[in-house]
Design a protein around this motif. Structure first.
Motif, PDB file in Angstrom:
ATOM      1  N   MET A   1       0.834  -1.207   0.000  1.00 23.21           N
ATOM      2  CA  MET A   1       0.000   0.000   0.000  1.00 23.21           C
ATOM      3  C   MET A   1       0.864   1.249   0.000  1.00 23.21           C
ATOM      4  O   MET A   1       0.584   2.218  -0.706  1.00 23.21           O
ATOM      5  CB  MET A   1      -0.924  -0.018   1.220  1.00 23.21           C
ATOM      6  N   ASP A   2       1.931   1.246   0.806  1.00 24.40           N
ATOM      7  CA  ASP A   2       2.824   2.392   0.854  1.00 24.40           C
ATOM      8  C   ASP A   2       3.494   2.626  -0.499  1.00 24.40           C
ATOM      9  O   ASP A   2       3.654   3.772  -0.934  1.00 24.40           O
ATOM     10  CB  ASP A   2       3.879   2.198   1.935  1.00 24.40           C
ATOM     11  N   GLN A   3       3.907   1.509  -1.126  1.00 23.63           N
ATOM     12  CA  GLN A   3       4.538   1.643  -2.440  1.00 23.63           C
ATOM     13  C   GLN A   3       3.556   2.196  -3.472  1.00 23.63           C
ATOM     14  O   GLN A   3       3.915   3.017  -4.327  1.00 23.63           O
ATOM     15  CB  GLN A   3       5.079   0.290  -2.902  1.00 23.63           C
ATOM     16  N   MET A   4       2.305   1.756  -3.385  1.00 24.31           N
ATOM     17  CA  MET A   4       1.288   2.266  -4.309  1.00 24.31           C
ATOM     18  C   MET A   4       1.058   3.757  -4.082  1.00 24.31           C
ATOM     19  O   MET A   4       0.926   4.535  -5.032  1.00 24.31           O
ATOM     20  CB  MET A   4      -0.026   1.494  -4.126  1.00 24.31           C
ATOM     21  N   SER A   5       1.016   4.177  -2.818  1.00 26.20           N
ATOM     22  CA  SER A   5       0.828   5.589  -2.505  1.00 26.20           C
ATOM     23  C   SER A   5       1.997   6.419  -3.001  1.00 26.20           C
ATOM     24  O   SER A   5       1.815   7.530  -3.526  1.00 26.20           O
ATOM     25  CB  SER A   5       0.666   5.775  -0.991  1.00 26.20           C
ATOM     26  N   MET A   6       3.205   5.873  -2.846  1.00 21.66           N
ATOM     27  CA  MET A   6       4.389   6.583  -3.321  1.00 21.66           C
ATOM     28  C   MET A   6       4.366   6.726  -4.844  1.00 21.66           C
ATOM     29  O   MET A   6       4.716   7.778  -5.387  1.00 21.66           O
ATOM     30  CB  MET A   6       5.655   5.854  -2.873  1.00 21.66           C
ATOM     31  N   ALA A   7       3.942   5.654  -5.518  1.00 20.50           N
ATOM     32  CA  ALA A   7       3.881   5.697  -6.978  1.00 20.50           C
ATOM     33  C   ALA A   7       2.850   6.721  -7.451  1.00 20.50           C
ATOM     34  O   ALA A   7       3.076   7.480  -8.402  1.00 20.50           O
ATOM     35  CB  ALA A   7       3.539   4.307  -7.522  1.00 20.50           C
ATOM     36  N   THR A   8       1.705   6.748  -6.759  1.00 19.77           N
ATOM     37  CA  THR A   8       0.666   7.717  -7.104  1.00 19.77           C
ATOM     38  C   THR A   8       1.149   9.146  -6.867  1.00 19.77           C
ATOM     39  O   THR A   8       0.944  10.042  -7.692  1.00 19.77           O
ATOM     40  CB  THR A   8      -0.610   7.455  -6.286  1.00 19.77           C
ATOM     41  N   GLY A   9       1.821   9.351  -5.732  1.00 22.20           N
ATOM     42  CA  GLY A   9       2.349  10.673  -5.425  1.00 22.20           C
ATOM     43  C   GLY A   9       3.390  11.126  -6.425  1.00 22.20           C
ATOM     44  O   GLY A   9       3.417  12.294  -6.824  1.00 22.20           O
ATOM     45  N   LEU A  10       4.244  10.195  -6.846  1.00 22.02           N
ATOM     46  CA  LEU A  10       5.265  10.534  -7.836  1.00 22.02           C
ATOM     47  C   LEU A  10       4.633  10.872  -9.173  1.00 22.02           C
ATOM     48  O   LEU A  10       5.066  11.818  -9.854  1.00 22.02           O
ATOM     49  CB  LEU A  10       6.246   9.363  -7.989  1.00 22.02           C
ATOM     50  N   ARG A  11       3.611  10.129  -9.548  1.00 17.78           N
ATOM     51  CA  ARG A  11       2.927  10.409 -10.809  1.00 17.78           C
ATOM     52  C   ARG A  11       2.249  11.776 -10.755  1.00 17.78           C
ATOM     53  O   ARG A  11       2.333  12.562 -11.703  1.00 17.78           O
ATOM     54  CB  ARG A  11       1.893   9.322 -11.101  1.00 17.78           C
ATOM     55  N   ASN A  12       1.598  12.074  -9.635  1.00 19.53           N
ATOM     56  CA  ASN A  12       0.951  13.378  -9.497  1.00 19.53           C
ATOM     57  C   ASN A  12       1.972  14.509  -9.535  1.00 19.53           C
ATOM     58  O   ASN A  12       1.759  15.535 -10.187  1.00 19.53           O
ATOM     59  CB  ASN A  12       0.155  13.439  -8.198  1.00 19.53           C
TER      60      ASN A  12
END
Length: 406
Positions: A1-12
């Motif tokens: 979940m943390d990795q997914m959040s980080m990926a989403t944040g990086l994309r944003n």
């Protein structure tokens, strides 16, 4: 979940940075508008050109923030600052910044047509109306929250929606056709036509004119490429099509304009204006031809406008932005076809209808706004003010103050 959040944040974050860089590039284009006008008008009107462009930009920023962007996309920023970031790190804010640069092009385009004889504050008011109402309403019908109605109509008639990737029609055609009523109502500059005979007024500074063209051309890659909106949608085809259209415009103007530096530097802009609509669809060779045709349209269109129709459009913004922007919308329906190497998914009929709709909308708005201003507060300087120049009459200082020191 943390990795997914980080990926989403990086994309944003990447999307915010991507669009912010595009906004800065298009913002820089307004310096190009300024220098293009300053290099064309006489010395006594150069300060006015600079101040007009910066003032129109500033007024457009506020008008589009409070009224225009909410009309076009249904997004209001009148909420607490913490809510503005949302879950996308403020993507809508930089999207506003980017699209503001498009909206602010409208008064910047008009400025070049009405130069040297227009009152200052009435034009600022007109620019505010266009940035807050006229442009956003049409933008909403093509790109924004109300697009389903008009685009659905185009699709039902032509088989595809109206396609304008980066604004040949929505931005440039709109600006050029809005300028035409202003130029017609203002009338020609003093001494431009005497007893039916044309007396051309030479440009004041070729290096400044050339600088304006170069700044605009460089910023245009932000205008076109960053219209993708998201980093993962960036297209190298858009970049190269923009390049080839610009070069096609330069080379065609070199021949058609017989080495005239004004035509050559405006030829680059003609090519870039024309390719905006179909830059994501065309083959690079189709973009080259689109730009070349646009440049020829400008060279002969400017001459016809000035000498036969006797319309004193100082920078030729009606043929350059209005007519060539319209050509760009139609060209997308021609060179976007697979038969000519394009990506397809575009209809000539829809492109034609969308282009005509923009022309009619712009003309109606232009005649109403400038007609009302002309009959009320007036839009033209007095003969004495025009003779002295807008710099001294409006700003009380010339471009070269030392010339007035004795």
């Amino acid at each position: 979940m943390d990795q997914m959040s980080m990926a989403t944040g990086l994309r944003n974050s990447s999307d915010v940075l991507f669009l912010m860089l595009g906004a800065v590039m298009v913002f820089a284009m307004h310096a190009g508008f300024a220098f293009l006008e300053v290099g064309t008008v006489r010395k006594k009107n150069q300060v006015n050109a600079f101040v007009k462009i910066l003032t129109d930009w500033s007024v457009s920023t506020v008008a589009y923030f409070l009224i225009g962007f909410p009309i076009a996309y249904g997004i209001s920023f009148l909420v607490p600052a913490g809510d503005l970031l949302g879950t996308t790190q403020g993507y809508d804010l930089v999207r506003y910044f980017f699209l503001l640069c498009f909206s602010a092009c409208i008064p910047a385009i008009i400025s070049g047509g009405i130069a040297e004889r227009a009152k200052f504050w009435p034009q600022v008011l007109a620019g505010a109306i266009f940035a807050s109402l006229t442009y956003p309403i049409f933008e909403s019908l093509i790109w924004g929250k109300n697009a389903s109605f008009l685009q659905g109509l185009f699709k039902s008639i032509g088989g595809a929606e109206f396609h304008d990737y980066a604004g040949s029609v929505v931005v440039h055609s709109m600006g050029g056709w809005l300028a035409l009523p202003a130029v017609l109502i203002l009338g020609p500059r003093m001494g431009r036509y005497i007893r039916g005979k044309s007396h051309p007024i030479p440009v004041s500074n070729i290096p400044f004119l050339a600088l304006g063209s170069w700044i605009l051309a460089v910023g245009w890659f932000g205008f076109n490429v960053m219209s993708a909106g998201h980093l993962d949608k960036i297209s190298g085809l858009v970049a190269v099509n923009s390049l080839l259209a610009m070069v096609g415009g330069v080379l065609a103007a070199l021949v058609a304009g017989r080495n005239d530096p004004g035509f050559v530097h405006n030829g680059a802009l003609a090519g870039l204006i024309a390719v905006c609509a179909g830059s994501d669809l065309m083959h690079p060779l189709g973009a080259f031809v689109t730009g070349a045709i646009a440049s020829v349209i400008f060279v002969y269109g400017f001459q016809i406008e000035q000498e036969r129709l006797k319309i004193d459009d100082v920078l030729g913004v009606w043929p350059l932005h209005g007519i060539i922007g319209s050509w760009g919308g139609i060209a997308a329906g021609i060179f976007g076809q697979p038969l000519l190497g394009g990506m397809g998914g575009v209809s000539f009929v829809s492109q034609f209808l969308g282009t005509i709709a923009a022309i009619l909308f712009a003309l109606a708005n232009g005649f109403v706004v400038y007609g009302i201003l002309s009959k009320t507060v007036g839009i033209r300087l007095s003969d004495e003010e025009e003779f002295a120049g807008a710099d001294l009459s409006i700003h009380k200082i010339g471009a070269y103050p030392e010339d007035h020191v004795r």
